[in-house]
Design a protein around this motif. Structure first.
Motif: not given
Length: 333
Positions: A64, A67-68, A134, A138, A194, A197, A258, A308
């Motif tokens: 997490a 991805i942020r 990233t 995920i 997006l 996420a 997810f 993404m």
């Protein structure tokens, strides 16, 4: 031949300059390609993937944050790893900006970079390392995969103020969100996709306690937040508006999974941030939310992946622009 007037001349000049700009942007994107390092560092992507697969299962919450981190990097000066730079002198960098103070995992990126550097010194950028980490993190937690064309180069400038001005805040309404995403070449569909996420990870109470205790400055709750959910948050999690340390799952019960839980919560008025609730305040974005909920996880994963990949191309530096940093936290001397 008829003489070109003054405005005709300048109009033609602007048209030509526009073509040159469009060509340069197109060529920059063209230089990002799948397998960019296939000859210069053929094991680069496997080195990243192997490290991620070995360590992320032990700390899945890092997926997490990565991805942020990637999102916050791309929205400020493009996807150039400017978010990884440390403050050495002068103005503070993006990393020290308020929206980024809760980010972690920088040491993880540094370790991956050191492994790649050992195999191929000065070849693989920190921007590509972050983008690959990233995606791979995920995937390692059971989330979607997407194509990661590589060839990004690292930026030389990082300013805290730019992060504050360019990153969508948790209290943003739908118009602000659309404007900020559009400025990065992302549309409303990308915004909704997006935002998904948020199905993983946690948020600090300080990002949304105003919705619980003082939404309009009169000690009231945000009417766009489910009353029972708000009461539960007050009683069990964020017990005062001044709470800055307690963390709350964005998708209660499945913060490391997810899935489509985030969108189901939106329809129940249980999105934590105002920016989450905003997605149901607009008819077009609400239709997109409903489309996702009614569809399959497989379809959502595919669409999320495309957004993404699109985000990963924002403002990329390629060719001779920028540099390949030896250490992700420092520009080369």
């Amino acid at each position: 031949m008829k003489k070109m007037g003054r405005f005709g001349f300048y109009g033609a000049l602007l048209f030509i300059l526009g073509l040159v700009l469009a060509s340069s942007i197109g060529s920059a994107h063209a230089q990002l390609k799948m397998g960019f390092y296939s000859k210069s560092c053929p094991k680069a992507e496997k080195i990243v993937q192997d490290y991620v697969n070995k360590h992320i299962p032990n700390v899945p919450s890092l997926a997490a944050t990565f991805i942020r981190m990637h999102f916050h990097d791309c929205f400020v000066r493009g996807c150039d790893a400017s978010i990884l730079l440390n403050t050495t002198s002068g103005e503070q960098t993006e990393r020290q900006s308020p929206p980024n103070l809760s980010l972690r995992g920088f040491d993880f990126i540094d370790r991956v970079k050191s492994l790649v550097e050992a195999a191929c010194p000065g070849v693989v950028s920190c921007a590509d390392v972050l983008t690959l980490v990233t995606r791979d993190s995920i995937v390692a937690t059971g989330g979607p995969s997407w194509k990661v064309p590589t060839g990004r180069r690292d930026g030389l400038i990082s300013r805290s103020s730019e992060a504050l001005n360019n990153l969508p805040p948790p209290f943003a309404n739908i118009n602000t969100l659309r404007t900020m995403f559009a400025s990065q070449g992302l549309d409303l569909t990308d915004l909704v996709l997006l935002s998904g996420a948020h199905t993983i990870g946690v948020a600090h109470c300080s990002s949304f306690t105003n919705r619980l205790y003082n939404f309009t400055g009169r000690g009231d709750e945000d009417p766009a937040l489910d009353r029972n959910y708000a009461a539960n948050l007050k009683a069990r999690k964020c017990r005062s508006i001044s709470d800055t340390t307690t963390k709350v799952e964005m998708d209660p019960g499945s913060r490391n999974t997810f899935d489509l839980g985030y969108y189901n919560l939106l329809l129940k008025k249980r999105g934590l941030f105002e920016s989450d609730a905003a997605l149901t305040s607009n008819s077009a974005s609400l239709r997109e939310v409903n489309k996702i909920v009614k569809g399959s996880v497989k379809d959502y994963f595919a669409r999320f992946g495309k957004s993404m990949e699109k985000m990963g191309r924002i403002g990329v530096k390629t060719g001779s622009v920028g540099e390949i940093r030896k250490q992700c936290g420092l520009v080369n001397s």
